[in-house]
Design an enzyme around this catalytic site. Structure first.
Site, PDB file in Angstrom:
ATOM      1  N   PRO A   1      -6.978  20.894  73.734  1.00 27.59           N
ATOM      2  CG  PRO A   1      -8.343  22.725  73.222  1.00 27.59           C
ATOM      3  CD  PRO A   1      -6.929  22.321  73.430  1.00 27.59           C
ATOM      4  CD  GLU A   2      -6.586  14.504  72.836  1.00 28.32           C
ATOM      5  OE1 GLU A   2      -7.137  13.455  72.500  1.00 28.32           O
ATOM      6  OE2 GLU A   2      -5.528  14.534  73.474  1.00 28.32           O
TER       7      GLU A   2
ATOM      8  NE  ARG B   1       1.170  27.445  74.240  1.00 30.04           N
ATOM      9  CZ  ARG B   1       1.631  26.218  74.432  1.00 30.04           C
ATOM     10  NH1 ARG B   1       0.993  25.401  75.235  1.00 30.04           N
ATOM     11  NH2 ARG B   1       2.715  25.805  73.827  1.00 30.04           N
TER      12      ARG B   1
ATOM     13  CG  HIS C   1      -3.864  35.936  76.653  1.00 29.80           C
ATOM     14  ND1 HIS C   1      -2.675  36.429  76.164  1.00 29.80           N
ATOM     15  CD2 HIS C   1      -3.620  35.565  77.940  1.00 29.80           C
ATOM     16  CE1 HIS C   1      -1.744  36.344  77.114  1.00 29.80           C
ATOM     17  NE2 HIS C   1      -2.293  35.818  78.203  1.00 29.80           N
TER      18      HIS C   1
END
Ligand code: ZN
Length: 298
Positions: free
Chosen positions: A2-3, A112, A92
């Site tokens: 994500p930016e 992650r 997660h």
């Protein structure tokens, strides 16, 4: 990863639902979600009311009616989801926040584990109160206080390659690999050009391009190719932005039909059009001369 546009999409999604709600309970389901070291435990904000959700670059913070803030970063794959309490936990799931709503709760999910949430104290700056850990992060291009002239001057003092400068979160925040490539293509600047050798109008054009590609992405809800990236309601809404160079190696440039190239950039890649984005002069000089192969005569 994500930016700014993706984080802004998350922020605006959260800002539609969270303000006015009280933090009733926080459960760290998996400690991977609370990596950042913080002296203050999550219990410090229990009972606080969420006032607003703010963002600087790729960093988010929840403004609370107490002397600290809940801060977070999505990392590579983090998601902030507003889920029905009855829906099964995501595989997660890292942190669950009960905001006193009868039906729904906020969940921080991260496959992650590069993302995190933490409590941070607020510090007063010329631009108002911000979390201490975000002090060194530069303003992003959409910040009303973004000082274009100062940033242009700073970029032009750098001896680094322009792409590296664009990714420096201490100069402009929020730009990552994808939007840097897209903006440089739009501005017709080769990613390896040295920043201090760019003209003022070239740097100005780059900043204009950064703004333009990000604005377009925000209006479409972020980029797409990363299927880990899901918006705040858990719906994937990121499939319709068309990228011009990123991930298009070997395909034709939409401006000149030349083939898009990919070159190594730190541990990632840069994508560019070799015709629209002229390489730096020293690169041309470094090119190995074509050696003539003499035909063997027998
Ligand atoms: Zn081209």
């Amino acid at each position: 990863m994500p930016e700014l546009p993706e984080v802004e999409t998350v922020r605006s999604g959260l800002a539609r639902w969270l303000p006015g709600k009280k933090i009733a309970h926080i459960e760290v389901v998996h400690k991977g979600g609370n990596r950042q070291s913080s002296d203050r435990p999550f219990s410090a904000i229990l009972g606080a009311t969420i006032v607003d959700i703010k963002r600087r670059g790729k960093f988010l913070w929840f403004v609370l009616d107490c002397d600290c803030a809940l801060v977070g970063h999505l990392g590579m794959s983090g998601q902030m989801l507003i889920r029905p309490k009855t829906s099964p936990d995501e595989k997660h799931l890292r942190i669950r926040i009960d905001c006193g709503d009868r039906k729904r709760e906020l969940r921080f999910v991260d496959q992650r584990t590069f993302g995190w949430m933490a409590i941070d104290e607020l510090v007063s700056t010329d631009l108002g109160e911000i979390p201490r850990s975000f002090q060194r992060i530069a303003l992003d291009i959409f910040d009303p206080n973004f000082d274009r002239t100062a940033v242009i001057a700073r970029i032009r003092r750098s001896k680094s390659q322009i792409k590296k400068v664009l990714l420096d979160q201490g100069i402009i925040s929020g730009i990552g690999n994808i939007y840097a490539d897209e903006a440089l293509w739009l501005a017709k600047i080769h990613p390896e050009r040295q920043a201090e050798l760019l003209s003022e109008s070239e740097v100005r054009a780059i900043l204009r391009a950064v703004r333009q590609v990000m604005k377009r992405a925000i209006s479409r809800g972020g980029t797409s190719f990363d299927d880990l990236y899901i918006n705040v309601n858990g719906e994937s809404g990121y499939f319709d932005i068309s990228l011009n160079v990123y991930g298009r190696e070997g395909e034709t440039c939409r401006r000149c039909r030349e083939r898009i190239r990919r070159i190594a950039f730190t541990n990632r890649s840069s994508h560019f059009c070799p015709r629209c984005q002229k390489p730096p002069r020293n690169k041309v000089a470094q090119k190995r001369p074509i050696t003539r192969v003499r035909r063997a005569t027998h």
